[in-house]
Motif scaffolding. Structure first.
Motif, PDB file in Angstrom:
ATOM      1  N   GLN A 107       0.826  -1.197   0.000  1.00 19.15           N
ATOM      2  CA  GLN A 107       0.000   0.000   0.000  1.00 19.15           C
ATOM      3  C   GLN A 107       0.869   1.259   0.000  1.00 19.15           C
ATOM      4  OE1 GLN A 107      -3.238   1.583   3.145  1.00 19.15           O
ATOM      5  NE2 GLN A 107      -3.684  -0.443   2.328  1.00 19.15           N
ATOM      6  N   GLN A 108       0.465   2.248  -0.797  1.00 20.52           N
ATOM      7  CA  GLN A 108       1.162   3.523  -0.959  1.00 20.52           C
ATOM      8  C   GLN A 108       2.563   3.352  -1.562  1.00 20.52           C
ATOM      9  OE1 GLN A 108       0.749   5.111   3.082  1.00 20.52           O
ATOM     10  NE2 GLN A 108      -0.897   6.447   2.356  1.00 20.52           N
ATOM     11  N   GLY A 109       2.785   2.224  -2.216  1.00 19.20           N
ATOM     12  CA  GLY A 109       4.028   2.020  -2.953  1.00 19.20           C
ATOM     13  C   GLY A 109       5.207   1.588  -2.116  1.00 19.20           C
ATOM     14  N   GLY A 110       5.276   2.027  -0.839  1.00 20.13           N
ATOM     15  CA  GLY A 110       6.409   1.677   0.003  1.00 20.13           C
ATOM     16  C   GLY A 110       7.720   2.215  -0.531  1.00 20.13           C
ATOM     17  N   LEU A 111       7.687   3.391  -1.140  1.00 20.84           N
ATOM     18  CA  LEU A 111       8.892   3.939  -1.770  1.00 20.84           C
ATOM     19  C   LEU A 111       9.825   4.549  -0.738  1.00 20.84           C
ATOM     20  CD1 LEU A 111       7.183   5.728  -4.797  1.00 20.84           C
ATOM     21  CD2 LEU A 111       8.101   3.399  -4.693  1.00 20.84           C
ATOM     22  N   PHE A 112      11.124   4.537  -1.043  1.00 23.41           N
ATOM     23  CA  PHE A 112      12.110   5.177  -0.177  1.00 23.41           C
ATOM     24  C   PHE A 112      12.054   6.691  -0.428  1.00 23.41           C
ATOM     25  CE2 PHE A 112      14.056   0.924  -1.023  1.00 23.41           C
ATOM     26  CZ  PHE A 112      13.932   0.437   0.273  1.00 23.41           C
ATOM     27  N   PRO A 113      11.719   7.484   0.593  1.00 24.48           N
ATOM     28  CA  PRO A 113      11.484   8.920   0.365  1.00 24.48           C
ATOM     29  C   PRO A 113      12.720   9.699  -0.062  1.00 24.48           C
ATOM     30  CG  PRO A 113      11.472   8.418   2.720  1.00 24.48           C
ATOM     31  CD  PRO A 113      11.484   7.103   2.002  1.00 24.48           C
ATOM     32  N   HIS A 114      13.928   9.213   0.298  1.00 22.29           N
ATOM     33  CA  HIS A 114      15.158   9.929  -0.025  1.00 22.29           C
ATOM     34  C   HIS A 114      15.696   9.568  -1.407  1.00 22.29           C
ATOM     35  CE1 HIS A 114      16.363   6.032   1.518  1.00 22.29           C
ATOM     36  NE2 HIS A 114      17.556   6.187   0.964  1.00 22.29           N
ATOM     37  N   MET A 115      15.017   8.657  -2.112  1.00 21.31           N
ATOM     38  CA  MET A 115      15.450   8.246  -3.443  1.00 21.31           C
ATOM     39  C   MET A 115      14.506   8.800  -4.499  1.00 21.31           C
ATOM     40  SD  MET A 115      16.476   4.238  -3.099  1.00 21.31           S
ATOM     41  CE  MET A 115      17.839   3.649  -2.092  1.00 21.31           C
ATOM     42  N   THR A 116      15.044   9.092  -5.686  1.00 23.59           N
ATOM     43  CA  THR A 116      14.204   9.491  -6.804  1.00 23.59           C
ATOM     44  C   THR A 116      13.409   8.293  -7.306  1.00 23.59           C
ATOM     45  OG1 THR A 116      15.866   8.989  -8.479  1.00 23.59           O
ATOM     46  CG2 THR A 116      15.912  11.219  -7.503  1.00 23.59           C
ATOM     47  N   VAL A 117      12.472   8.574  -8.220  1.00 22.01           N
ATOM     48  CA  VAL A 117      11.691   7.504  -8.831  1.00 22.01           C
ATOM     49  C   VAL A 117      12.618   6.483  -9.508  1.00 22.01           C
ATOM     50  CG1 VAL A 117      10.140   7.012 -10.771  1.00 22.01           C
ATOM     51  CG2 VAL A 117       9.575   8.828  -9.146  1.00 22.01           C
ATOM     52  N   ALA A 118      13.578   6.977 -10.284  1.00 17.97           N
ATOM     53  CA  ALA A 118      14.502   6.070 -10.979  1.00 17.97           C
ATOM     54  C   ALA A 118      15.313   5.243  -9.990  1.00 17.97           C
ATOM     55  CB  ALA A 118      15.432   6.859 -11.891  1.00 17.97           C
ATOM     56  N   GLN A 119      15.767   5.863  -8.918  1.00 20.26           N
ATOM     57  CA  GLN A 119      16.562   5.146  -7.917  1.00 20.26           C
ATOM     58  C   GLN A 119      15.728   4.099  -7.197  1.00 20.26           C
ATOM     59  OE1 GLN A 119      17.880   8.582  -5.731  1.00 20.26           O
ATOM     60  NE2 GLN A 119      19.829   8.724  -6.831  1.00 20.26           N
ATOM     61  N   ASN A 120      14.462   4.412  -6.918  1.00 22.06           N
ATOM     62  CA  ASN A 120      13.580   3.439  -6.284  1.00 22.06           C
ATOM     63  C   ASN A 120      13.398   2.211  -7.167  1.00 22.06           C
ATOM     64  OD1 ASN A 120      11.925   3.881  -3.628  1.00 22.06           O
ATOM     65  ND2 ASN A 120      12.237   5.934  -4.451  1.00 22.06           N
ATOM     66  N   ILE A 121      13.152   2.434  -8.442  1.00 20.79           N
ATOM     67  CA  ILE A 121      12.923   1.313  -9.353  1.00 20.79           C
ATOM     68  C   ILE A 121      14.193   0.470  -9.517  1.00 20.79           C
ATOM     69  CG2 ILE A 121      12.364   0.702 -11.750  1.00 20.79           C
ATOM     70  CD1 ILE A 121      10.586   3.212 -11.818  1.00 20.79           C
ATOM     71  N   ALA A 122      15.340   1.124  -9.415  1.00 22.07           N
ATOM     72  CA  ALA A 122      16.619   0.450  -9.678  1.00 22.07           C
ATOM     73  C   ALA A 122      17.166  -0.338  -8.490  1.00 22.07           C
ATOM     74  CB  ALA A 122      17.646   1.486 -10.114  1.00 22.07           C
ATOM     75  N   VAL A 123      16.478  -0.342  -7.358  1.00 24.46           N
ATOM     76  CA  VAL A 123      17.028  -0.946  -6.135  1.00 24.46           C
ATOM     77  C   VAL A 123      17.460  -2.394  -6.357  1.00 24.46           C
ATOM     78  CG1 VAL A 123      16.431  -1.765  -3.826  1.00 24.46           C
ATOM     79  CG2 VAL A 123      15.918   0.584  -4.473  1.00 24.46           C
ATOM     80  N   VAL A 124      16.550  -3.245  -6.824  1.00 27.07           N
ATOM     81  CA  VAL A 124      16.889  -4.667  -6.983  1.00 27.07           C
ATOM     82  C   VAL A 124      17.876  -4.887  -8.130  1.00 27.07           C
ATOM     83  CG1 VAL A 124      15.994  -6.987  -7.465  1.00 27.07           C
ATOM     84  CG2 VAL A 124      14.788  -5.484  -5.867  1.00 27.07           C
ATOM     85  N   PRO A 125      17.702  -4.264  -9.302  1.00 29.66           N
ATOM     86  CA  PRO A 125      18.727  -4.430 -10.336  1.00 29.66           C
ATOM     87  C   PRO A 125      20.130  -4.052  -9.870  1.00 29.66           C
ATOM     88  CG  PRO A 125      16.752  -3.513 -11.317  1.00 29.66           C
ATOM     89  CD  PRO A 125      16.523  -3.535  -9.830  1.00 29.66           C
TER      90      PRO A 125
END
Length: 391
Positions: A85-103
């Motif tokens: 829920q609510q994406g669980g995104l890391f607030p200190h990372m950009t959108v690109a950085q969030n998506i790139a975490v596992v890669p």
């Protein structure tokens, strides 16, 4: 990958009662399975044991035939997409950085990561140039959820776990996100386990639904059609509710009915040619990516020298993965008694009309004539009356 739970239980330290007790079920490879149940039933705990965010106390879970406990926990989680829920995104990372975490954890090279981020943002309907460098606080709730889904898909995992991912967004955005998820699943065919407390959402999304009771006891595990037609017991009947006939509209997709065409044009096309194609009807203006943006008729084109800026914004659109319930709601909100249909990446496909919808509902009613519990004999009449009210 197929997922199998065999007599799985979870008892937390210091607790006498199990949170999950003796759950056994098989999630077929490439299918969308929804866990639905009341709060506190253990459905989230059951799902989290699949990727070992919660370790089972007993029982066995296999993923693609391999015992989950035999796989390093970190490697297991890196191979399973997880959206909350609510994406669980890391607030200190950009959108690109969030998506790139596992890669990045998998040591992909920079170009491969950049290409994958751009591909995924396009896949979930966000422009890479506009959104890549934004932070989560700069996104709407629906945009955050799209990024969360993109991040879960980043390393192309065979399994995707989703814990009430659309529960915190408004109903209109929620419907759009559901449609986009169904469109993605039609393309990607992941094995998806999705947790919700909303039975309507379960019917709309699931190939199969597991209705869970106390301690995640499996009360019924079957297709949405079978559960609507024959609830296993009174508890399941309570989930189905009194609106079972309307739930039938969630069993058919827009792609299952006739999709008609209307004239289309891009902003740089000839006004005269577009006007001739429209005639006494109406047409749709597309952007450079063939996505519908406005509708127009001959009156809007009189005296115009360019299609740019002509017409009126489109209202609610539906996708080929949308249900007939979604289509009905969109049609009733439009003055043209029809809804524009989009396909992959939001591209224009056609329109679905109220007449087509009424015929489809009538056919659905006749198909289920032997199941009076789920058939409303006046369903198509009600739709017709509603349509008259919009004309």
């Amino acid at each position: 990958m197929e997922i199998v739970l065999e007599h799985v239980s979870k008892t937390y330290p210091g607790q006498r009662e199990a949170a999950v007790e003796d759950v056994s079920l098989t999630i077929p490879a490439g299918e969308f399975v929804v866990f639905v149940g009341p709060s506190g039933s253990g459905k989230t705990t059951t799902m989290r044991m699949i990727n070992r965010l919660i370790e089972p106390s007993s029982g066995r879970i296999t993923i693609g035939g391999q015992d989950a406990l035999s796989i390093d926990a970190n490697k297991l989680r890196q191979s399973i997409g997880y959206a909350i829920q609510q994406g669980g995104l890391f607030p200190h990372m950009t959108v690109a950085q969030n998506i790139a975490v596992v890669p990045k954890l998998l040591k992909w090279d920079k170009k491969r990561i950049a290409d994958r981020v751009e591909e995924l943002l396009d896949m979930v309907g966000l422009d890479s140039a506009e959104f890549s460098h934004r932070y989560p606080r700069q996104l709407s709730g629906g945009q955050q959820q799209r990024v969360g889904v993109a991040r879960a898909l980043a390393a192309d995992p065979p399994v995707l776990l989703m814990d009430e991912p659309f529960g915190a967004v408004d109903p209109i955005t929620r419907g759009l996100l559901q449609d986009e998820l169904m469109q993605l699943q039609a393309e990607l065919r992941k094995t998806i386990v999705f947790v919700t407390h909303d039975f309507s959402e379960a019917v709309k999304l699931g190939d199969k639904i597991a209705v869970l009771g106390e301690k995640s006891k499996v009360l019924q595990y079957d297709s949405p059609e079978a559960i609507l037609a024959n609830p296993a017991n009174e508890t399941v009947e309570g989930f189905v509710g009194s609106g079972a006939s309307l739930q039938q509209l969630n069993l058919l997709r827009v792609r299952d009915v006739e999709i008609e065409q209307r004239p289309t044009a891009h902003e740089g096309d000839s006004v005269a040619q577009f006007a001739a194609e429209i005639g006494d009807g109406w047409g749709i203006i597309l952007d450079a990516r063939d996505r519908p943006v406005r509708w127009t008729d001959a009156r809007h084109l009189v005296g115009a020298t360019s299609i740019k800026g002509i017409g009126l914004p489109l209202g609610e659109t539906v996708s080929t993965a949308s249900t007939l319930q979604d289509a009905l709601e969109a049609i009733l909100a439009e003055r043209n008694a029809s809804a524009v249909v989009t396909g992959s990446r939001g591209r224009y496909v056609g329109v679905v009309t109220i007449e087509t919808l009424i015929e489809s509902i009538r056919a659905l009613r006749e198909h289920h004539l032997g199941n009076p519990a789920i058939v409303d004999p006046h369903a198509d009449d009600a739709v017709g009356s509603a349509a008259e009210g919009t004309s």
